[in-house]
Scaffold this active site. Structure first.
Site, PDB file in Angstrom:
ATOM      1  CG  ASN A  37     -49.077-110.306  43.745  1.00  0.00           C
ATOM      2  OD1 ASN A  37     -49.788-111.129  43.260  1.00  0.00           O
ATOM      3  ND2 ASN A  37     -48.061-110.556  44.442  1.00  0.00           N
ATOM      4  CG  HIS A  60     -42.904-106.454  41.514  1.00  0.00           C
ATOM      5  ND1 HIS A  60     -43.559-105.335  42.317  1.00  0.00           N
ATOM      6  CD2 HIS A  60     -43.384-107.247  42.336  1.00  0.00           C
ATOM      7  CE1 HIS A  60     -44.382-105.631  43.294  1.00  0.00           C
ATOM      8  NE2 HIS A  60     -43.967-107.050  43.250  1.00  0.00           N
ATOM      9  CG  HIS A  75     -43.593-112.006  41.875  1.00  0.00           C
ATOM     10  ND1 HIS A  75     -42.614-112.139  43.125  1.00  0.00           N
ATOM     11  CD2 HIS A  75     -44.309-110.990  42.019  1.00  0.00           C
ATOM     12  CE1 HIS A  75     -43.242-110.978  43.897  1.00  0.00           C
ATOM     13  NE2 HIS A  75     -44.467-110.357  43.275  1.00  0.00           N
TER      14      HIS A  75
HETATM   15  P1  5GP Z   1     -45.405-107.892  45.748  1.00  0.00           P
HETATM   16  O1  5GP Z   1     -46.132-108.567  46.992  1.00  0.00           O
HETATM   17  O2  5GP Z   1     -45.424-106.339  46.240  1.00  0.00           O
HETATM   18  O3  5GP Z   1     -45.876-108.501  44.274  1.00  0.00           O
HETATM   19  O4  5GP Z   1     -43.877-108.462  45.990  1.00  0.00           O
HETATM   20  C1  5GP Z   1     -42.992-107.854  46.539  1.00  0.00           C
HETATM   21  C2  5GP Z   1     -41.735-108.642  46.572  1.00  0.00           C
HETATM   22  O5  5GP Z   1     -40.689-108.003  46.842  1.00  0.00           O
HETATM   23  C3  5GP Z   1     -41.731-109.572  47.786  1.00  0.00           C
HETATM   24  O6  5GP Z   1     -41.776-111.043  47.172  1.00  0.00           O
HETATM   25  C4  5GP Z   1     -40.749-109.111  48.525  1.00  0.00           C
HETATM   26  O7  5GP Z   1     -40.136-110.505  49.298  1.00  0.00           O
HETATM   27  C5  5GP Z   1     -39.969-108.213  47.656  1.00  0.00           C
HETATM   28  N1  5GP Z   1     -38.856-107.356  48.213  1.00  0.00           N
HETATM   29  C6  5GP Z   1     -39.318-106.427  49.106  1.00  0.00           C
HETATM   30  N2  5GP Z   1     -38.337-105.608  49.584  1.00  0.00           N
HETATM   31  C7  5GP Z   1     -37.010-106.075  48.683  1.00  0.00           C
HETATM   32  C8  5GP Z   1     -35.896-105.688  48.761  1.00  0.00           C
HETATM   33  O8  5GP Z   1     -35.282-104.802  49.185  1.00  0.00           O
HETATM   34  N3  5GP Z   1     -35.095-106.338  47.938  1.00  0.00           N
HETATM   35  C9  5GP Z   1     -35.440-107.580  47.114  1.00  0.00           C
HETATM   36  N4  5GP Z   1     -34.520-108.067  46.485  1.00  0.00           N
HETATM   37  N5  5GP Z   1     -36.721-107.941  47.074  1.00  0.00           N
HETATM   38  C10 5GP Z   1     -37.422-107.376  48.081  1.00  0.00           C
END
Ligand code: 5GP
Ligand code: ZN
Length: 113
Positions: A86, A99, A101
């Site tokens: 994303n 990151h 996924h």
């Molecule tokens: P984004 O929406 O930015 O692509 O995804 C961020 C991801 O990071 C989300 O799926 C969320 O659940 C995960 N996430 C956020 N904070 C933490 C954390 O402290 N530890 C872990 N393991 N995942 C996190």
């Protein structure tokens, strides 16, 4: 340093580290959306895909290769998996540290958006 993923890299926020080397860390997503939901990040703080420089391309390639290896290790290589990045608000990027996924272990939605 208030970036949550930088804190995971630094070991200041505990996480189950599935893989790490000098450039990359992989750990399970805290709110898994599928039986396998792993985040693969560069140790270097890159705010988003839009901030990727030419010099970062090798590490991106290594992240994709690691995703394949973790999919294999997680037994979803045959059943299938999806890699998602994303970038920015409309894509739903919440954590401003690049990151990847890795999602799999169930039939994923047909919709991409
Ligand atoms: P984004 O929406 O930015 O692509 O995804 C961020 C991801 O990071 C989300 O799926 C969320 O659940 C995960 N996430 C956020 N904070 C933490 C954390 O402290 N530890 C872990 N393991 N995942 C996190
Ligand atoms: Zn960061």
């Amino acid at each position: 340093m208030d970036c949550i993923f930088c804190q995971i890299v630094a070991g200041k926020v505990p996480s189950q580290i599935l893989y790490q080397d000098e450039e990359i860390v992989a750990f399970p997503d805290i709110r898994p959306l599928a039986p396998t939901h792993v985040l693969i990040i560069p140790k270097k703080h890159i705010p988003s895909l839009a901030h990727l420089s030419e010099a970062d391309l090798p590490v991106m390639g290594r992240m994709v290769k690691l995703a394949n290896q973790l999919a294999q290790r997680g037994g979803i290589s045959q059943s299938g998996y999806r890699l998602v990045i994303n970038c920015g608000g409309d894509a739903g990027q919440i954590v401003p540290h690049l990151h990847l996924h890795l999602l799999g272990g169930r039939r994923l939605s047909d919709a991409l958006g």
